[in-house]
Design an enzyme around this catalytic site. Structure first.
Site, PDB file in Angstrom:
ATOM      1  N   THR A  13       0.707  -1.183  -0.092  1.00  0.00           N
ATOM      2  CA  THR A  13       0.012   0.247   0.081  1.00  0.00           C
ATOM      3  C   THR A  13       0.715   1.435  -0.100  1.00  0.00           C
ATOM      4  O   THR A  13       0.526   2.221  -0.643  1.00  0.00           O
ATOM      5  CB  THR A  13      -1.065  -0.138   1.236  1.00  0.00           C
ATOM      6  OG1 THR A  13      -1.935  -1.043   0.991  1.00  0.00           O
ATOM      7  CG2 THR A  13      -1.659   1.379   1.211  1.00  0.00           C
ATOM      8  N   SER A  54       1.528  -7.229  -1.069  1.00  0.00           N
ATOM      9  CA  SER A  54       2.460  -8.510  -0.238  1.00  0.00           C
ATOM     10  C   SER A  54       1.525  -9.694  -0.482  1.00  0.00           C
ATOM     11  O   SER A  54       2.023 -10.745   0.069  1.00  0.00           O
ATOM     12  CB  SER A  54       2.479  -7.939   1.056  1.00  0.00           C
ATOM     13  OG  SER A  54       1.344  -7.852   1.645  1.00  0.00           O
ATOM     14  N   THR A  85       1.482  -4.538   4.157  1.00  0.00           N
ATOM     15  CA  THR A  85       1.405  -4.941   5.473  1.00  0.00           C
ATOM     16  C   THR A  85       0.809  -6.286   5.890  1.00  0.00           C
ATOM     17  O   THR A  85       0.830  -6.814   6.526  1.00  0.00           O
ATOM     18  CB  THR A  85       0.306  -3.854   6.403  1.00  0.00           C
ATOM     19  OG1 THR A  85      -0.714  -3.909   5.669  1.00  0.00           O
ATOM     20  CG2 THR A  85       1.154  -2.576   6.375  1.00  0.00           C
ATOM     21  N   ASP A  86      -0.004  -6.811   4.838  1.00  0.00           N
ATOM     22  CA  ASP A  86      -0.839  -7.936   4.908  1.00  0.00           C
ATOM     23  C   ASP A  86       0.253  -9.302   5.103  1.00  0.00           C
ATOM     24  O   ASP A  86      -0.179 -10.247   5.981  1.00  0.00           O
ATOM     25  CB  ASP A  86      -1.539  -8.292   3.599  1.00  0.00           C
ATOM     26  CG  ASP A  86      -2.927  -7.278   3.325  1.00  0.00           C
ATOM     27  OD1 ASP A  86      -3.044  -6.466   4.533  1.00  0.00           O
ATOM     28  OD2 ASP A  86      -3.222  -7.028   2.385  1.00  0.00           O
TER      29      ASP A  86
HETATM   30  N1  ASP Z   1      -2.676  -5.142   0.305  1.00  0.00           N
HETATM   31  C1  ASP Z   1      -1.589  -4.427   0.700  1.00  0.00           C
HETATM   32  C2  ASP Z   1      -0.259  -5.390   0.889  1.00  0.00           C
HETATM   33  O1  ASP Z   1      -0.134  -5.910   1.840  1.00  0.00           O
HETATM   34  C3  ASP Z   1      -1.884  -3.925   2.278  1.00  0.00           C
HETATM   35  C4  ASP Z   1      -0.951  -3.125   2.901  1.00  0.00           C
HETATM   36  O2  ASP Z   1       0.096  -2.867   2.395  1.00  0.00           O
HETATM   37  O3  ASP Z   1      -1.356  -2.142   3.898  1.00  0.00           O
HETATM   38  O4  ASP Z   1       0.374  -5.089   0.058  1.00  0.00           O
END
Ligand code: ASP
Length: 327
Positions: A13, A54, A85-86
Protein backbone atom coordinates in the site's frame (compact mmCIF):
# COMPACT_ATOMS: atom_id res chain seq x y z
CA UNK A 1 30.53 9.64 9.78
CA UNK A 2 27.26 9.52 7.88
CA UNK A 3 25.47 6.17 7.99
CA UNK A 4 24.75 4.48 4.70
CA UNK A 5 21.49 2.54 4.38
CA UNK A 6 19.97 0.50 1.59
CA UNK A 7 16.28 0.90 0.80
CA UNK A 8 14.73 -2.18 -0.81
CA UNK A 9 11.23 -1.47 -2.14
CA UNK A 10 8.82 -4.36 -2.68
CA UNK A 11 5.44 -2.69 -3.28
CA UNK A 12 2.50 -2.72 -0.84
CA UNK A 13 0.00 0.00 0.00
CA UNK A 14 2.80 2.42 0.85
CA UNK A 15 3.76 2.43 -2.85
CA UNK A 16 0.25 2.07 -4.24
CA UNK A 17 -1.70 4.26 -6.61
CA UNK A 18 -5.32 4.04 -7.72
CA UNK A 19 -5.84 1.63 -10.61
CA UNK A 20 -8.97 0.61 -12.51
CA UNK A 21 -9.62 -2.26 -10.08
CA UNK A 22 -8.45 -0.69 -6.85
CA UNK A 23 -5.12 0.18 -5.29
CA UNK A 24 -2.01 -1.43 -6.71
CA UNK A 25 1.71 -0.84 -6.30
CA UNK A 26 2.85 1.84 -8.72
CA UNK A 27 5.74 3.71 -7.10
CA UNK A 28 9.34 2.64 -6.83
CA UNK A 29 11.96 3.39 -4.20
CA UNK A 30 12.98 6.68 -5.81
CA UNK A 31 9.43 8.04 -5.69
CA UNK A 32 9.00 6.88 -2.10
CA UNK A 33 12.14 8.77 -1.13
CA UNK A 34 10.92 11.91 -2.85
CA UNK A 35 7.79 11.85 -0.65
CA UNK A 36 9.55 11.85 2.73
CA UNK A 37 11.84 14.19 4.62
CA UNK A 38 15.22 12.54 4.98
CA UNK A 39 17.62 13.11 7.86
CA UNK A 40 20.68 15.15 6.79
CA UNK A 41 23.22 12.69 8.18
CA UNK A 42 22.35 9.53 6.20
CA UNK A 43 23.09 8.33 2.70
CA UNK A 44 20.40 6.15 1.19
CA UNK A 45 20.97 3.87 -1.75
CA UNK A 46 17.92 2.18 -3.16
CA UNK A 47 16.70 -0.68 -5.28
CA UNK A 48 13.31 -1.86 -6.53
CA UNK A 49 13.20 -5.57 -5.74
CA UNK A 50 9.49 -6.16 -6.45
CA UNK A 51 6.38 -4.14 -7.11
CA UNK A 52 3.88 -6.47 -5.50
CA UNK A 53 0.90 -6.39 -3.22
CA UNK A 54 2.23 -8.45 -0.32
CA UNK A 55 -0.51 -11.06 -0.83
CA UNK A 56 1.67 -12.08 -3.77
CA UNK A 57 4.86 -12.26 -1.72
CA UNK A 58 5.60 -15.94 -1.08
CA UNK A 59 8.56 -18.11 -0.04
CA UNK A 60 10.22 -17.62 -3.44
CA UNK A 61 10.17 -13.85 -2.91
CA UNK A 62 11.55 -14.24 0.66
CA UNK A 63 14.57 -15.96 -0.82
CA UNK A 64 15.19 -13.20 -3.32
CA UNK A 65 14.75 -10.57 -0.63
CA UNK A 66 17.02 -12.40 1.83
CA UNK A 67 19.74 -12.51 -0.84
CA UNK A 68 19.36 -8.77 -1.49
CA UNK A 69 19.50 -7.95 2.22
CA UNK A 70 22.51 -10.20 2.75
CA UNK A 71 24.44 -8.50 -0.05
CA UNK A 72 23.39 -5.01 1.03
CA UNK A 73 24.46 -5.59 4.64
CA UNK A 74 28.02 -6.24 3.48
CA UNK A 75 28.35 -2.64 2.34
CA UNK A 76 25.68 -0.75 4.29
CA UNK A 77 24.94 0.03 7.95
CA UNK A 78 21.40 -1.27 7.73
CA UNK A 79 18.59 -2.17 5.36
CA UNK A 80 15.10 -0.68 5.15
CA UNK A 81 12.46 -2.76 3.38
CA UNK A 82 9.18 -1.19 2.36
CA UNK A 83 6.55 -3.92 2.16
CA UNK A 84 2.79 -4.45 2.13
CA UNK A 85 1.35 -4.88 5.59
CA UNK A 86 -0.75 -7.98 4.88
CA UNK A 87 2.12 -10.47 4.89
CA UNK A 88 4.85 -8.29 6.38
CA UNK A 89 4.92 -10.38 9.56
CA UNK A 90 5.59 -13.56 7.55
CA UNK A 91 8.41 -11.91 5.61
CA UNK A 92 9.91 -10.47 8.79
CA UNK A 93 9.90 -13.89 10.47
CA UNK A 94 11.26 -15.66 7.38
CA UNK A 95 14.12 -13.15 7.04
CA UNK A 96 14.87 -13.54 10.76
CA UNK A 97 15.66 -17.22 10.20
CA UNK A 98 17.37 -16.85 6.82
CA UNK A 99 19.83 -14.10 7.67
CA UNK A 100 22.96 -14.72 9.72
CA UNK A 101 24.09 -12.29 12.42
CA UNK A 102 25.85 -9.49 10.54
CA UNK A 103 25.91 -6.97 13.37
CA UNK A 104 23.44 -4.66 11.61
CA UNK A 105 19.68 -4.06 11.70
CA UNK A 106 17.04 -4.77 9.09
CA UNK A 107 13.75 -2.89 9.35
CA UNK A 108 10.49 -3.54 7.53
CA UNK A 109 7.84 -0.88 7.30
CA UNK A 110 4.79 0.00 5.25
CA UNK A 111 1.58 1.89 5.75
CA UNK A 112 -2.19 1.63 5.85
CA UNK A 113 -2.64 4.46 3.34
CA UNK A 114 -0.58 5.12 0.20
CA UNK A 115 2.25 7.60 0.61
CA UNK A 116 0.49 10.01 -1.73
CA UNK A 117 -2.65 10.14 0.44
CA UNK A 118 -3.10 13.32 2.46
CA UNK A 119 -3.64 11.44 5.72
CA UNK A 120 -1.08 8.73 5.05
CA UNK A 121 0.84 7.10 7.86
CA UNK A 122 3.65 6.35 5.40
CA UNK A 123 5.89 9.41 6.00
CA UNK A 124 5.98 8.91 9.78
CA UNK A 125 6.49 5.15 9.52
CA UNK A 126 9.27 5.69 7.00
CA UNK A 127 11.02 8.33 9.15
CA UNK A 128 10.68 6.21 12.28
CA UNK A 129 12.07 3.19 10.45
CA UNK A 130 15.15 5.21 9.44
CA UNK A 131 15.58 6.47 12.99
CA UNK A 132 15.43 2.90 14.32
CA UNK A 133 17.99 1.76 11.72
CA UNK A 134 20.39 4.36 13.09
CA UNK A 135 20.42 2.91 16.59
CA UNK A 136 19.01 -0.65 16.70
CA UNK A 137 21.19 -3.67 17.38
CA UNK A 138 21.49 -6.52 14.90
CA UNK A 139 18.14 -8.12 14.12
CA UNK A 140 15.05 -7.95 11.95
CA UNK A 141 12.30 -5.58 13.11
CA UNK A 142 8.92 -4.31 12.01
CA UNK A 143 8.60 -0.58 12.68
CA UNK A 144 5.02 0.64 12.53
CA UNK A 145 3.02 3.34 14.27
CA UNK A 146 5.70 4.20 16.85
CA UNK A 147 6.44 0.57 17.71
CA UNK A 148 9.59 -1.46 17.13
CA UNK A 149 8.54 -5.11 16.99
CA UNK A 150 10.92 -8.09 16.84
CA UNK A 151 10.55 -9.74 13.42
CA UNK A 152 9.48 -13.08 14.90
CA UNK A 153 6.84 -11.53 17.19
CA UNK A 154 5.03 -9.23 14.78
CA UNK A 155 1.37 -9.92 13.96
CA UNK A 156 -0.97 -7.78 11.88
CA UNK A 157 -4.04 -7.50 14.10
CA UNK A 158 -6.10 -4.81 12.37
CA UNK A 159 -7.09 -4.29 8.77
CA UNK A 160 -7.45 -0.50 8.73
CA UNK A 161 -6.25 1.15 11.97
CA UNK A 162 -2.85 2.81 11.95
CA UNK A 163 -1.93 0.76 15.03
CA UNK A 164 -2.10 -2.41 12.92
CA UNK A 165 0.80 -4.42 14.39
CA UNK A 166 1.36 -5.94 17.81
CA UNK A 167 4.24 -7.75 19.41
CA UNK A 168 2.63 -11.04 20.42
CA UNK A 169 3.99 -13.09 23.34
CA UNK A 170 7.10 -10.97 23.57
CA UNK A 171 7.92 -7.39 24.51
CA UNK A 172 8.40 -4.59 22.04
CA UNK A 173 11.99 -4.19 20.94
CA UNK A 174 11.46 -0.48 21.39
CA UNK A 175 9.18 2.48 20.77
CA UNK A 176 9.40 5.97 19.38
CA UNK A 177 8.10 9.12 21.04
CA UNK A 178 8.91 12.82 21.00
CA UNK A 179 12.18 12.09 22.82
CA UNK A 180 13.33 9.79 20.03
CA UNK A 181 13.85 6.04 19.73
CA UNK A 182 13.90 3.98 22.92
CA UNK A 183 15.30 0.50 22.36
CA UNK A 184 14.70 -2.22 24.93
CA UNK A 185 17.98 -3.08 26.68
CA UNK A 186 17.25 -6.77 27.29
CA UNK A 187 16.05 -8.14 23.99
CA UNK A 188 15.38 -11.92 23.90
CA UNK A 189 18.47 -14.03 23.43
CA UNK A 190 19.35 -14.96 19.86
CA UNK A 191 21.31 -18.09 19.07
CA UNK A 192 22.72 -17.65 15.61
CA UNK A 193 22.86 -21.00 13.86
CA UNK A 194 25.33 -19.94 11.17
CA UNK A 195 27.37 -17.18 9.58
CA UNK A 196 26.19 -17.66 5.99
CA UNK A 197 22.90 -16.89 4.32
CA UNK A 198 20.50 -19.75 5.19
CA UNK A 199 17.87 -19.18 2.54
CA UNK A 200 16.82 -22.70 1.54
CA UNK A 201 13.14 -23.08 2.31
CA UNK A 202 10.45 -25.64 1.59
CA UNK A 203 7.03 -24.07 1.00
CA UNK A 204 5.16 -27.38 1.48
CA UNK A 205 3.71 -26.39 4.84
CA UNK A 206 0.00 -26.38 5.59
CA UNK A 207 -1.75 -24.42 8.34
CA UNK A 208 -4.89 -25.81 9.89
CA UNK A 209 -7.02 -24.28 12.62
CA UNK A 210 -9.06 -26.94 14.42
CA UNK A 211 -12.76 -26.58 15.02
CA UNK A 212 -14.80 -28.90 17.24
CA UNK A 213 -15.51 -31.86 14.94
CA UNK A 214 -12.62 -31.49 12.47
CA UNK A 215 -12.44 -34.81 10.64
CA UNK A 216 -9.17 -36.78 10.74
CA UNK A 217 -9.71 -37.44 7.03
CA UNK A 218 -8.72 -33.91 6.09
CA UNK A 219 -5.17 -34.83 7.04
CA UNK A 220 -5.04 -37.60 4.41
CA UNK A 221 -5.08 -34.87 1.79
CA UNK A 222 -1.79 -33.46 3.08
CA UNK A 223 0.24 -36.55 2.29
CA UNK A 224 -1.45 -36.95 -1.10
CA UNK A 225 -0.74 -33.33 -2.02
CA UNK A 226 2.95 -33.61 -1.17
CA UNK A 227 2.99 -31.54 2.01
CA UNK A 228 5.98 -32.04 4.32
CA UNK A 229 4.91 -29.97 7.28
CA UNK A 230 1.79 -29.03 9.20
CA UNK A 231 1.22 -26.22 11.68
CA UNK A 232 -1.84 -27.20 13.67
CA UNK A 233 -3.59 -24.57 15.72
CA UNK A 234 -5.10 -26.67 18.48
CA UNK A 235 -7.46 -25.66 21.28
CA UNK A 236 -6.30 -23.70 24.32
CA UNK A 237 -3.04 -25.09 25.67
CA UNK A 238 -2.88 -27.59 22.81
CA UNK A 239 -5.88 -29.90 23.11
CA UNK A 240 -7.12 -32.08 20.22
CA UNK A 241 -10.22 -34.26 20.20
CA UNK A 242 -9.72 -38.00 20.19
CA UNK A 243 -13.19 -39.37 20.92
CA UNK A 244 -15.28 -40.22 17.80
CA UNK A 245 -12.73 -38.43 15.60
CA UNK A 246 -9.24 -39.35 16.69
CA UNK A 247 -6.91 -36.58 15.68
CA UNK A 248 -4.12 -37.72 17.98
CA UNK A 249 -3.67 -41.05 16.19
CA UNK A 250 -3.97 -39.31 12.86
CA UNK A 251 -1.12 -36.93 13.63
CA UNK A 252 1.11 -39.89 14.45
CA UNK A 253 0.23 -41.52 11.14
CA UNK A 254 1.13 -38.28 9.33
CA UNK A 255 4.58 -38.81 10.79
CA UNK A 256 4.70 -42.22 9.12
CA UNK A 257 4.24 -40.34 5.83
CA UNK A 258 7.20 -38.12 6.69
CA UNK A 259 5.11 -35.09 7.68
CA UNK A 260 6.39 -33.02 10.61
CA UNK A 261 3.73 -31.33 12.73
CA UNK A 262 4.17 -28.26 14.89
CA UNK A 263 1.24 -27.82 17.28
CA UNK A 264 0.49 -24.31 18.48
CA UNK A 265 -2.46 -22.76 20.26
CA UNK A 266 -5.26 -21.01 18.42
CA UNK A 267 -5.37 -18.54 21.31
CA UNK A 268 -3.54 -15.42 20.19
CA UNK A 269 -1.68 -14.98 23.47
CA UNK A 270 0.46 -17.28 25.61
CA UNK A 271 1.77 -20.78 25.08
CA UNK A 272 0.74 -24.31 24.20
CA UNK A 273 1.60 -26.71 27.03
CA UNK A 274 1.00 -30.41 26.49
CA UNK A 275 1.66 -31.44 30.07
CA UNK A 276 -1.34 -29.66 31.52
CA UNK A 277 -4.42 -31.56 30.30
CA UNK A 278 -5.05 -35.19 29.50
CA UNK A 279 -6.29 -34.22 25.99
CA UNK A 280 -2.85 -32.89 25.16
CA UNK A 281 -0.77 -35.50 26.92
CA UNK A 282 -0.31 -38.01 24.09
CA UNK A 283 0.10 -35.53 21.29
CA UNK A 284 3.86 -35.03 21.12
CA UNK A 285 6.13 -37.62 19.52
CA UNK A 286 9.15 -38.00 17.23
CA UNK A 287 7.25 -36.19 14.45
CA UNK A 288 4.84 -33.99 16.40
CA UNK A 289 6.39 -31.05 18.24
CA UNK A 290 5.19 -28.22 20.44
CA UNK A 291 5.24 -24.77 18.90
CA UNK A 292 5.29 -23.24 22.40
CA UNK A 293 4.25 -19.60 22.26
CA UNK A 294 5.25 -18.96 18.65
CA UNK A 295 2.95 -16.83 16.56
CA UNK A 296 1.39 -18.50 13.54
CA UNK A 297 3.65 -16.43 11.29
CA UNK A 298 6.79 -17.43 13.18
CA UNK A 299 5.75 -21.11 13.32
CA UNK A 300 4.83 -21.45 9.64
CA UNK A 301 8.01 -19.77 8.41
CA UNK A 302 10.20 -21.64 10.89
CA UNK A 303 8.81 -25.00 9.78
CA UNK A 304 9.37 -24.06 6.10
CA UNK A 305 12.91 -23.00 6.95
CA UNK A 306 13.66 -26.17 8.95
CA UNK A 307 12.26 -28.34 6.14
CA UNK A 308 14.54 -26.47 3.74
CA UNK A 309 17.52 -28.26 5.35
CA UNK A 310 16.13 -30.91 7.70
CA UNK A 311 19.46 -32.52 8.39
CA UNK A 312 21.07 -29.41 9.83
CA UNK A 313 18.07 -27.49 11.11
CA UNK A 314 15.78 -30.06 12.75
CA UNK A 315 17.56 -29.40 16.04
CA UNK A 316 16.22 -25.81 15.96
CA UNK A 317 12.55 -26.68 15.62
CA UNK A 318 11.87 -26.57 19.35
CA UNK A 319 14.68 -24.18 20.32
CA UNK A 320 14.61 -20.42 20.39
CA UNK A 321 16.96 -19.09 17.73
CA UNK A 322 15.61 -15.65 16.87
CA UNK A 323 13.44 -14.68 19.82
CA UNK A 324 10.50 -16.56 18.28
CA UNK A 325 9.76 -18.68 21.36
CA UNK A 326 10.13 -18.20 25.09
CA UNK A 327 12.81 -20.33 26.69
N1 ASP B 1 -2.73 -5.24 0.40
C1 ASP B 1 -1.64 -4.41 0.87
C2 ASP B 1 -0.37 -5.25 0.89
O1 ASP B 1 -0.18 -6.02 1.79
C3 ASP B 1 -1.96 -3.90 2.22
C4 ASP B 1 -0.95 -2.94 2.80
O2 ASP B 1 0.17 -2.80 2.36
O3 ASP B 1 -1.31 -2.28 3.81
O4 ASP B 1 0.40 -5.16 -0.02
Amino acid sequence: MAKRFMLLATGGTIASVAGENGLKPGMGAKQLLSNVTLPPDVIIDYKDVFSLDSSNIQPEEWRVLAGEVYEALKTHDGVLITHGTDTMAYTAAALSYMLPEMGKPVVLTGSQLPIGHLLSDAPINFSEALAVLSCAPCGVYVVFNHKVIPGTRAVKMRTTAFKAFHSVNGPLAGYIDSDGVHMEKNLPRRNPPGSELMDSIDPHVFLLKLIPGTSPEVFDFLAQAGYKGLVLEAFGMGGLHYIRRNLVDKLQSLGDHGIITLVTSQCMFEKADFTHYEVGSNVLSQTVFSGGDMTTEAAVTKLMWVLGDMENRKQYLTKNIRGEMSE
